[in-house]
Design an enzyme around this catalytic site. Structure first.
Site, mmCIF file in Angstrom:
data_model
loop_
_atom_site.group_PDB
_atom_site.id
_atom_site.type_symbol
_atom_site.label_atom_id
_atom_site.label_comp_id
_atom_site.label_asym_id
_atom_site.label_seq_id
_atom_site.Cartn_x
_atom_site.Cartn_y
_atom_site.Cartn_z
ATOM 1 N N GLY A 195 -3.715 1.706 -30.802
ATOM 2 C CA GLY A 195 -2.925 1.573 -29.586
ATOM 3 C C GLY A 195 -1.963 2.744 -29.398
ATOM 4 N N MET B 80 1.362 2.765 -29.120
ATOM 5 C CA MET B 80 2.488 2.737 -30.040
ATOM 6 C C MET B 80 2.042 3.061 -31.456
ATOM 7 S SD MET B 80 5.585 2.557 -29.175
ATOM 8 C CE MET B 80 6.037 2.431 -30.892
ATOM 9 N N GLY C 81 7.130 -4.826 -34.425
ATOM 10 C CA GLY C 81 7.626 -4.407 -33.122
ATOM 11 C C GLY C 81 6.831 -4.985 -31.978
ATOM 12 N N SER D 151 12.046 -6.762 -34.367
ATOM 13 C CA SER D 151 12.872 -6.347 -33.246
ATOM 14 C C SER D 151 11.978 -6.163 -32.028
ATOM 15 C CB SER D 151 13.617 -5.045 -33.548
ATOM 16 O OG SER D 151 14.386 -4.649 -32.422
ATOM 17 N N HIS E 119 8.991 -1.631 -17.005
ATOM 18 C CA HIS E 119 8.079 -1.095 -18.004
ATOM 19 C C HIS E 119 6.791 -0.619 -17.340
ATOM 20 C CE1 HIS E 119 10.682 -3.173 -20.923
ATOM 21 N NE2 HIS E 119 10.142 -2.379 -21.833
ATOM 22 N N LYS F 52 2.006 -3.192 -19.919
ATOM 23 C CA LYS F 52 2.753 -4.086 -20.800
ATOM 24 C C LYS F 52 2.322 -5.529 -20.575
ATOM 25 C CE LYS F 52 7.391 -5.152 -22.496
ATOM 26 N NZ LYS F 52 6.942 -4.941 -23.891
#
Length: 214
Positions: free
Chosen positions: A11, A13, A64, A88, A121, A125
């Site tokens: 991905g 990220m 995350g 987080s 965003h 997302k």
């Protein structure tokens, strides 16, 4: 040197974490059993299998991924009794500073306010509203000991090429205060996760958040 297994490597990220990790000369592991720590930026559906493997091989996890259900959060809390886990919704230090500023404003205010959290965003997302917006709402409720915030509204937008904008406004008939954080790159989230990897690797089992390790 830490060996890192990136859950969700393919991905966007995951690729960002991989790039920053390589810059820091960390080793990218191909399997959980051979790594020192797991970093997860994937999908909520992958949670169960990742936790099982991490518990089996006693590997700390930095999570995350957002969009978890209440039951999935309970699963994370249970797993944290056996291994160190940091969760987080946003690994940017800027959001951590945003919270500190908001907390100071609430603690030092004697007026009552309504609050609006506006988040924007990218169109890909999955969760809506963002995990960060939900986290900000919960944070505001937790620090508002004087009950000055009378209502909290979350407004969400999806636009191309936006990595994460969060604006928190407090307003009444006399005043308007605005606090904002804007992410200009995915790399800030990757850097924030990797910044805490060394500390979590040495931590005892438990559930940690972004403020646990500076």
């Amino acid at each position: 040197m830490l060996k890192i297994f990136i859950n969700g490597l393919s991905g966007k990220m995951g690729q960002s974490v991989s790039k920053i990790a390589n810059d820091k000369n960390y080793i990218i592991s191909n399997a959980i059993e051979s790594c020192d720590i797991v970093i997860d930026f994937s999908h909520p559906n992958n949670l169960s299998e990742m936790l099982k493997s991490s518990i089996k091989f006693k590997k700390p996890i930095i999570i995350g991924t957002t969009g978890f259900s209440k039951q999935q959060f309970k699963t994370i809390e249970k797993a944290a009794q056996e291994i160190p886990i940091m969760y987080s919704s946003n690994f940017s230090d800027g959001v951590l500073n945003l919270k500190k500023t908001i907390e100071s404003f609430i603690k030092n205010s004697s007026e009552s306010f309504s609050c609006e959290i506006e988040e924007t965003h990218h169109t890909e997302k999955i969760d809506f509203p963002s995990g960060t917006a939900i986290d900000l709402r919960n944070f505001i409720m937790s620090v508002d000991k004087k009950n000055i915030v009378k209502s909290i509204k979350i407004t969400s937008f999806r636009k191309e090429n936006v990595y994460g904008d969060h604006k928190v406004s407090f307003y009444n008939k006399e005043n308007f205060r605005n606090f904002k954080h804007e992410a200009l790159s995915r790399d800030i989230f990757a850097k924030g996760a990797l910044k805490r990897a060394e500390s979590l690797f040495q931590a005892k089992p438990g559930l940690y958040d972004l403020s646990s390790f500076k």
